[in-house]
Design a protein around this motif. Structure first.
Motif, PDB file in Angstrom:
ATOM      1  N   ALA A 179       4.632  10.334   2.436  1.00 42.70           N
ATOM      2  CA  ALA A 179       5.178   9.009   2.748  1.00 42.70           C
ATOM      3  C   ALA A 179       6.265   8.641   1.738  1.00 42.70           C
ATOM      4  O   ALA A 179       7.303   8.083   2.102  1.00 42.70           O
ATOM      5  CB  ALA A 179       4.073   7.959   2.746  1.00 42.70           C
ATOM      6  N   LEU A 180       6.044   8.974   0.474  1.00 40.34           N
ATOM      7  CA  LEU A 180       7.043   8.663  -0.554  1.00 40.34           C
ATOM      8  C   LEU A 180       8.295   9.516  -0.400  1.00 40.34           C
ATOM      9  O   LEU A 180       9.365   9.141  -0.882  1.00 40.34           O
ATOM     10  CB  LEU A 180       6.441   8.823  -1.945  1.00 40.34           C
ATOM     11  N   SER A 181       8.183  10.637   0.289  1.00 43.55           N
ATOM     12  CA  SER A 181       9.384  11.447   0.513  1.00 43.55           C
ATOM     13  C   SER A 181      10.393  10.703   1.369  1.00 43.55           C
ATOM     14  O   SER A 181      11.582  11.026   1.366  1.00 43.55           O
ATOM     15  CB  SER A 181       9.016  12.795   1.164  1.00 43.55           C
ATOM     16  N   LEU A 182       9.940   9.681   2.087  1.00 43.11           N
ATOM     17  CA  LEU A 182      10.846   8.861   2.908  1.00 43.11           C
ATOM     18  C   LEU A 182      11.813   8.039   2.044  1.00 43.11           C
ATOM     19  O   LEU A 182      12.784   7.486   2.555  1.00 43.11           O
ATOM     20  CB  LEU A 182      10.053   7.935   3.825  1.00 43.11           C
ATOM     21  N   LEU A 183      11.559   7.958   0.741  1.00 42.01           N
ATOM     22  CA  LEU A 183      12.455   7.226  -0.164  1.00 42.01           C
ATOM     23  C   LEU A 183      13.764   7.963  -0.380  1.00 42.01           C
ATOM     24  O   LEU A 183      14.781   7.358  -0.700  1.00 42.01           O
ATOM     25  CB  LEU A 183      11.793   7.015  -1.526  1.00 42.01           C
ATOM     26  N   HIS A 189       5.314  -5.001  14.230  1.00 42.69           N
ATOM     27  CA  HIS A 189       5.988  -5.327  12.974  1.00 42.69           C
ATOM     28  C   HIS A 189       6.563  -4.052  12.358  1.00 42.69           C
ATOM     29  O   HIS A 189       6.199  -2.939  12.750  1.00 42.69           O
ATOM     30  CB  HIS A 189       5.058  -6.080  12.020  1.00 42.69           C
ATOM     31  N   THR A 190       7.487  -4.233  11.449  1.00 45.83           N
ATOM     32  CA  THR A 190       8.104  -3.104  10.762  1.00 45.83           C
ATOM     33  C   THR A 190       8.043  -3.324   9.257  1.00 45.83           C
ATOM     34  O   THR A 190       7.850  -4.458   8.793  1.00 45.83           O
ATOM     35  CB  THR A 190       9.581  -2.934  11.164  1.00 45.83           C
ATOM     36  N   ARG A 191       8.207  -2.262   8.527  1.00 45.62           N
ATOM     37  CA  ARG A 191       8.311  -2.349   7.075  1.00 45.62           C
ATOM     38  C   ARG A 191       9.463  -1.455   6.658  1.00 45.62           C
ATOM     39  O   ARG A 191       9.525  -0.301   7.062  1.00 45.62           O
ATOM     40  CB  ARG A 191       7.016  -1.891   6.417  1.00 45.62           C
ATOM     41  N   GLN A 192      10.371  -2.014   5.873  1.00 50.23           N
ATOM     42  CA  GLN A 192      11.497  -1.217   5.391  1.00 50.23           C
ATOM     43  C   GLN A 192      11.214  -0.767   3.972  1.00 50.23           C
ATOM     44  O   GLN A 192      10.896  -1.575   3.094  1.00 50.23           O
ATOM     45  CB  GLN A 192      12.797  -2.012   5.439  1.00 50.23           C
ATOM     46  N   LEU A 193      11.335   0.515   3.755  1.00 46.34           N
ATOM     47  CA  LEU A 193      11.149   1.089   2.436  1.00 46.34           C
ATOM     48  C   LEU A 193      12.453   1.011   1.655  1.00 46.34           C
ATOM     49  O   LEU A 193      13.529   0.966   2.243  1.00 46.34           O
ATOM     50  CB  LEU A 193      10.721   2.555   2.544  1.00 46.34           C
ATOM     51  N   PRO A 194      12.370   1.036   0.351  1.00 44.22           N
ATOM     52  CA  PRO A 194      13.602   1.149  -0.433  1.00 44.22           C
ATOM     53  C   PRO A 194      14.121   2.582  -0.345  1.00 44.22           C
ATOM     54  O   PRO A 194      13.437   3.490   0.135  1.00 44.22           O
ATOM     55  CB  PRO A 194      13.147   0.803  -1.851  1.00 44.22           C
ATOM     56  N   ARG A 195      15.338   2.781  -0.816  1.00 47.25           N
ATOM     57  CA  ARG A 195      15.973   4.094  -0.835  1.00 47.25           C
ATOM     58  C   ARG A 195      16.237   4.472  -2.287  1.00 47.25           C
ATOM     59  O   ARG A 195      16.752   3.676  -3.068  1.00 47.25           O
ATOM     60  CB  ARG A 195      17.291   4.037  -0.053  1.00 47.25           C
ATOM     61  N   VAL A 250     -16.732   2.347  -6.192  1.00 44.43           N
ATOM     62  CA  VAL A 250     -15.451   1.799  -5.727  1.00 44.43           C
ATOM     63  C   VAL A 250     -14.514   2.972  -5.439  1.00 44.43           C
ATOM     64  O   VAL A 250     -14.482   3.949  -6.174  1.00 44.43           O
ATOM     65  CB  VAL A 250     -14.804   0.881  -6.791  1.00 44.43           C
ATOM     66  N   LYS A 251     -13.766   2.839  -4.352  1.00 38.46           N
ATOM     67  CA  LYS A 251     -12.751   3.843  -4.031  1.00 38.46           C
ATOM     68  C   LYS A 251     -11.403   3.146  -3.937  1.00 38.46           C
ATOM     69  O   LYS A 251     -11.324   1.921  -3.905  1.00 38.46           O
ATOM     70  CB  LYS A 251     -13.087   4.562  -2.729  1.00 38.46           C
ATOM     71  N   GLN A 252     -10.362   3.941  -3.892  1.00 37.44           N
ATOM     72  CA  GLN A 252      -9.001   3.397  -3.880  1.00 37.44           C
ATOM     73  C   GLN A 252      -8.163   4.173  -2.882  1.00 37.44           C
ATOM     74  O   GLN A 252      -8.206   5.406  -2.846  1.00 37.44           O
ATOM     75  CB  GLN A 252      -8.388   3.518  -5.277  1.00 37.44           C
ATOM     76  N   SER A 253      -7.404   3.457  -2.077  1.00 38.22           N
ATOM     77  CA  SER A 253      -6.475   4.146  -1.173  1.00 38.22           C
ATOM     78  C   SER A 253      -5.301   4.667  -1.993  1.00 38.22           C
ATOM     79  O   SER A 253      -4.887   4.055  -2.976  1.00 38.22           O
ATOM     80  CB  SER A 253      -5.995   3.203  -0.072  1.00 38.22           C
ATOM     81  N   VAL A 254      -4.803   5.807  -1.583  1.00 37.90           N
ATOM     82  CA  VAL A 254      -3.709   6.467  -2.296  1.00 37.90           C
ATOM     83  C   VAL A 254      -2.609   6.780  -1.295  1.00 37.90           C
ATOM     84  O   VAL A 254      -2.874   7.316  -0.225  1.00 37.90           O
ATOM     85  CB  VAL A 254      -4.205   7.769  -2.963  1.00 37.90           C
ATOM     86  N   VAL A 255      -1.382   6.424  -1.631  1.00 40.87           N
ATOM     87  CA  VAL A 255      -0.261   6.726  -0.744  1.00 40.87           C
ATOM     88  C   VAL A 255       0.023   8.231  -0.787  1.00 40.87           C
ATOM     89  O   VAL A 255      -0.032   8.862  -1.840  1.00 40.87           O
ATOM     90  CB  VAL A 255       0.996   5.905  -1.111  1.00 40.87           C
ATOM     91  N   SER A 263       0.822  -1.213   0.000  1.00 43.27           N
ATOM     92  CA  SER A 263       0.000   0.000   0.000  1.00 43.27           C
ATOM     93  C   SER A 263       0.856   1.263   0.000  1.00 43.27           C
ATOM     94  O   SER A 263       0.370   2.338  -0.311  1.00 43.27           O
ATOM     95  CB  SER A 263      -0.934  -0.004   1.207  1.00 43.27           C
ATOM     96  N   ILE A 264       2.114   1.124   0.347  1.00 48.78           N
ATOM     97  CA  ILE A 264       3.013   2.280   0.370  1.00 48.78           C
ATOM     98  C   ILE A 264       3.853   2.365  -0.906  1.00 48.78           C
ATOM     99  O   ILE A 264       4.033   3.430  -1.469  1.00 48.78           O
ATOM    100  CB  ILE A 264       3.957   2.230   1.593  1.00 48.78           C
ATOM    101  N   THR A 265       4.351   1.245  -1.377  1.00 53.80           N
ATOM    102  CA  THR A 265       5.341   1.286  -2.458  1.00 53.80           C
ATOM    103  C   THR A 265       4.789   0.959  -3.848  1.00 53.80           C
ATOM    104  O   THR A 265       5.568   0.841  -4.791  1.00 53.80           O
ATOM    105  CB  THR A 265       6.510   0.325  -2.152  1.00 53.80           C
ATOM    106  N   TYR A 266       3.459   0.847  -3.990  1.00 54.35           N
ATOM    107  CA  TYR A 266       2.927   0.488  -5.308  1.00 54.35           C
ATOM    108  C   TYR A 266       3.363   1.440  -6.429  1.00 54.35           C
ATOM    109  O   TYR A 266       3.543   0.998  -7.558  1.00 54.35           O
ATOM    110  CB  TYR A 266       1.398   0.350  -5.272  1.00 54.35           C
ATOM    111  N   PRO A 267       3.583   2.751  -6.179  1.00 50.00           N
ATOM    112  CA  PRO A 267       4.005   3.613  -7.291  1.00 50.00           C
ATOM    113  C   PRO A 267       5.408   3.309  -7.808  1.00 50.00           C
ATOM    114  O   PRO A 267       5.822   3.839  -8.829  1.00 50.00           O
ATOM    115  CB  PRO A 267       3.971   5.029  -6.699  1.00 50.00           C
ATOM    116  N   LEU A 268       6.145   2.455  -7.104  1.00 48.98           N
ATOM    117  CA  LEU A 268       7.532   2.164  -7.452  1.00 48.98           C
ATOM    118  C   LEU A 268       7.692   0.960  -8.369  1.00 48.98           C
ATOM    119  O   LEU A 268       8.796   0.694  -8.839  1.00 48.98           O
ATOM    120  CB  LEU A 268       8.344   1.901  -6.180  1.00 48.98           C
ATOM    121  N   ARG A 269       6.619   0.195  -8.594  1.00 51.38           N
ATOM    122  CA  ARG A 269       6.718  -1.037  -9.367  1.00 51.38           C
ATOM    123  C   ARG A 269       7.410  -0.764 -10.693  1.00 51.38           C
ATOM    124  O   ARG A 269       6.962   0.050 -11.487  1.00 51.38           O
ATOM    125  CB  ARG A 269       5.334  -1.631  -9.615  1.00 51.38           C
TER     126      ARG A 269
END
Length: 144
Positions: A133-137, A91-97, A124-129, A67-73
């Motif tokens: 949050a993406l600035s953390l990359l 739990h934790t989640r590590q983002l890419p850099r 239908v609705k969609q969650s958007v990051v 849900s966080i990194t989908y724009p990076l695919r």
């Protein structure tokens, strides 16, 4: 007093989809077969939410890698050692850099919205990051 609520964002993935994701990561399942499993999970999620009486449906992020990194695919300028996000449940989640600039979305949330809409005539609705949050990359040091 009741508080009206509705789901948004991620819902648990079915075992068949989890197995398909693992098989795809190991090279034992094609991208086309993974997409079929994701599509089946979306159909199931929408049907269950409709059966519960939800007025607006959500796909549960079944086809998103995260849900966080989908724009990076498909983005190739990433290293695996980014910011670690801790969650309240432990739990934790590590983002890419990001290793080089500039960042551009590879996939947008409306891609997933259109896919979900193929399976229902309900809203239908969609969650958007969030862009924040993406600035953390971005690394603490500068990048080109």
């Amino acid at each position: 007093m009741s508080i009206p609520t509705e789901p948004i964002g991620s819902l648990p993935r079915p075992r068949a989809l989890l197995d398909a994701i693992a098989s795809h990561a190991e090279g034992r399942l094609s991208a086309a077969e993974l997409e079929k499993q994701q599509d089946q999970a979306i159909v199931d999620t929408l049907a269950r939410l409709e059966k519960l009486g939800c007025e607006v449906l959500v796909d549960g992020d079944q086809a998103k890698p995260s849900s966080i990194t989908y724009p990076l695919r498909g983005l190739t300028t990433l290293a695996p050692d980014g910011v670690i996000i801790p969650y309240a449940d432990g739990h934790t989640r590590q983002l890419p850099r990001l290793t080089t600039g500039s960042f551009r979305y590879q996939v947008r949330a409306d891609t997933y919205l259109r896919a979900a809409r193929r399976h229902t005539d309900r809203p239908v609705k969609q969650s958007v990051v969030a862009p924040s949050a993406l600035s953390l990359l971005y690394p603490h040091d500068s990048i080109a």
